[in-house]
Structure formats: structure tokens, C-alpha cells
Design a protein around this motif. Structure first.
Motif, PDB file in Angstrom:
ATOM      1  N   ASN A 132      37.710  21.727  45.225  1.00 30.52           N
ATOM      2  CA  ASN A 132      38.063  22.184  43.890  1.00 30.52           C
ATOM      3  C   ASN A 132      38.977  21.131  43.287  1.00 30.52           C
ATOM      4  N   ASN A 133      38.508  20.511  42.217  1.00 31.90           N
ATOM      5  CA  ASN A 133      39.258  19.387  41.653  1.00 31.90           C
ATOM      6  C   ASN A 133      40.329  19.817  40.656  1.00 31.90           C
ATOM      7  N   GLY A 134      40.636  21.096  40.547  1.00 34.17           N
ATOM      8  CA  GLY A 134      41.717  21.550  39.687  1.00 34.17           C
ATOM      9  C   GLY A 134      41.373  21.540  38.210  1.00 34.17           C
ATOM     10  N   ASP A 135      40.087  21.522  37.870  1.00 35.53           N
ATOM     11  CA  ASP A 135      39.701  21.470  36.461  1.00 35.53           C
ATOM     12  C   ASP A 135      39.410  22.849  35.878  1.00 35.53           C
ATOM     13  N   GLY A 136      39.948  23.889  36.479  1.00 32.15           N
ATOM     14  CA  GLY A 136      39.718  25.235  35.959  1.00 32.15           C
ATOM     15  C   GLY A 136      38.388  25.796  36.413  1.00 32.15           C
ATOM     16  N   VAL A 137      38.041  25.562  37.660  1.00 28.32           N
ATOM     17  CA  VAL A 137      36.780  26.034  38.220  1.00 28.32           C
ATOM     18  C   VAL A 137      37.078  26.789  39.511  1.00 28.32           C
ATOM     19  N   VAL A 138      36.468  27.956  39.657  1.00 34.42           N
ATOM     20  CA  VAL A 138      36.516  28.674  40.924  1.00 34.42           C
ATOM     21  C   VAL A 138      35.153  28.499  41.561  1.00 34.42           C
ATOM     22  N   ASN A 139      35.132  27.921  42.762  1.00 33.56           N
ATOM     23  CA  ASN A 139      33.886  27.658  43.489  1.00 33.56           C
ATOM     24  C   ASN A 139      33.651  28.742  44.529  1.00 33.56           C
ATOM     25  N   TYR A 140      32.471  29.334  44.480  1.00 33.83           N
ATOM     26  CA  TYR A 140      32.035  30.292  45.488  1.00 33.83           C
ATOM     27  C   TYR A 140      31.047  29.563  46.386  1.00 33.83           C
ATOM     28  N   ARG A 141      31.305  29.518  47.694  1.00 30.47           N
ATOM     29  CA  ARG A 141      30.430  28.821  48.634  1.00 30.47           C
ATOM     30  C   ARG A 141      29.210  29.670  48.965  1.00 30.47           C
ATOM     31  N   GLU A 142      28.257  29.041  49.661  1.00 28.60           N
ATOM     32  CA  GLU A 142      27.009  29.730  50.034  1.00 28.60           C
ATOM     33  C   GLU A 142      27.254  30.954  50.903  1.00 28.60           C
ATOM     34  N   ASN A 143      28.320  30.923  51.690  1.00 28.17           N
ATOM     35  CA  ASN A 143      28.609  32.062  52.561  1.00 28.17           C
ATOM     36  C   ASN A 143      29.379  33.171  51.840  1.00 28.17           C
ATOM     37  N   GLY A 144      29.654  32.990  50.529  1.00 34.63           N
ATOM     38  CA  GLY A 144      30.333  34.006  49.733  1.00 34.63           C
ATOM     39  C   GLY A 144      31.843  33.882  49.706  1.00 34.63           C
ATOM     40  N   TRP A 145      32.380  32.865  50.365  1.00 33.79           N
ATOM     41  CA  TRP A 145      33.824  32.685  50.404  1.00 33.79           C
ATOM     42  C   TRP A 145      34.246  31.673  49.356  1.00 33.79           C
ATOM     43  N   CYS A 146      35.512  31.746  48.963  1.00 34.76           N
ATOM     44  CA  CYS A 146      36.068  30.758  48.045  1.00 34.76           C
ATOM     45  C   CYS A 146      37.558  30.605  48.327  1.00 34.76           C
ATOM     46  N   ASP A 147      38.189  29.687  47.610  1.00 37.38           N
ATOM     47  CA  ASP A 147      39.608  29.421  47.845  1.00 37.38           C
ATOM     48  C   ASP A 147      40.526  30.211  46.926  1.00 37.38           C
ATOM     49  N   GLY A 148      39.985  31.049  46.105  1.00 38.20           N
ATOM     50  CA  GLY A 148      40.798  31.889  45.233  1.00 38.20           C
ATOM     51  C   GLY A 148      41.078  31.248  43.887  1.00 38.20           C
TER      52      GLY A 148
END
Length: 183
Positions: A132-148
Motif C-alpha cells: 500500500n503506497n499511502g495514496d488513499g487506497v485500501v487493498n484487499y488481497r485474494e485471500n480476503g485479508w487487508c492491512d486496514g
């Protein structure tokens, strides 16, 4: 007294009638009957009083009913939107590909986002480097997890609600939801 008919002769007491019903005094109108016949409708004054009371009650009740319906509609929109955000991890898992939620693609990803509403996405400060490059994006991974992260929704009227997405599931935290209004 006896009633004559072509079939048979039957005394009145046998069919449950008394002889009083045949006297002329039985058919004479009484004061009670006359009073009942004279009360056939309402007076104009009674009708005006009732209409005034109905108008007064409607004047008080209708604005409250409209306000209640607007509140119910807004609550339903918020609920649908939060449920859809809460379902994004499963959607990424079910599709087997990552999902990137940002202010730019939110209308395409969130069908429950009403027309005219805006969204601001803040990535979590604990995001992994390179993910997550801090550009205002929330990334959801293929396994359904993300970093919040954090998402702020704003209505055209200025009401805002900020929800926190807690890692690793990125489920909407109900206790963290904050309601704000423009002042």
C-alpha cells in the motif's frame, strides 16, 4: 286471539307473541321514538369542531412523519453501504483477485453508494511497504485479508460517517463508526 291461515289456526301465545302487540297504544309514537327520529345528523358547529381538531392533529403529525421517513431512508442507505464495504473481503476471496478501494473507483465497486455522496479513503499507517503506497487506497488481497484503513463517507447535505477497517479481515468496526455533521 287466534291467527287464521289457510293451513291451520294457531293461537298467538304458541308463536311467542303477546296480545299487547295488537293494541293501538303499541303503535303510538312515544317521546323516546320522536327524539330518536329528530337526531338524524350532525350540526354544522359539530362538523366544524371535528374538522378543526383533525386539521390541528394533521398539522402536528405530518411534519414528524416526514422527518421520520427521511431518517429511515438515510439509515437504510448507511446500512446498505456499510454492509457492502463489510462484504468486500469476501468478494476479493470469491473472485480470487485483489480489490483496490479508492475514492476514484468507489462508485464502481460500491453499488450502494448513493448518487452525489463522496468517499475519502485513508490507508492504515501499518501497511506493508510495497503493498500500500499511502495514496488513499485500501487493498484487499485474494485471500480476503487487508492491512486496514479508514473510510469517510459524506452526503451532499454535509453529514459524514467515518468507519475503521480493522486488519486483517478489514471488517467494519461498529464501535469505531463516528457520525459527524457539518457545522
Amino acid at each position: 286471539m287466534v291467527i287464521f291461515s289457510s293451513a291451520a289456526v294457531v293461537p298467538l301465545y304458541m308463536i311467542g307473541m303477546s296480545y299487547d302487540c295488537l293494541s293501538p297504544a303499541y303503535f303510538k309514537p312515544t317521546l323516546k321514538n320522536r327524539a330518536a327520529r329528530s337526531m338524524r345528523g350532525f350540526t354544522l358547529l359539530e362538523m366544524l369542531i371535528v374538522l378543526t381538531l383533525v386539521a390541528l392533529i394533521a398539522g402536528i403529525a405530518v411534519p414528524n412523519f416526514v422527518r421520520m421517513m427521511e431518517s429511515f431512508t438515510a439509515s437504510t442507505k448507511w446500512s446498505a453501504l456499510l454492509n457492502e464495504v463489510d462484504g468486500l473481503p469476501y468478494r476479493a476471496y470469491a473472485e480470487g483477485k485483489p480489490i483496490r478501494l479508492s475514492a476514484d473507483n468507489a462508485p464502481q465497486l460500491l453499488s450502494a453508494l448513493p448518487q452525489g455522496w463522496t468517499i475519502r479513503v485513508e490507508a492504515s499507517a501499518t501497511s506493508r511497504p510495497g503493498f500500500n503506497n499511502g495514496d488513499g487506497v485500501v487493498n484487499y488481497r485474494e485471500n480476503g485479508w487487508c492491512d486496514g484503513g479508514r473510510i469517510t463517507f459524506a452526503t451532499p447535505e454535509g453529514a459524514q460517517r467515518t468507519v475503521r477497517l480493522a486488519a486483517p479481515r478489514c471488517a467494519v468496526q461498529p464501535r469505531q463508526a463516528q457520525r459527524q455533521s457539518s457545522q
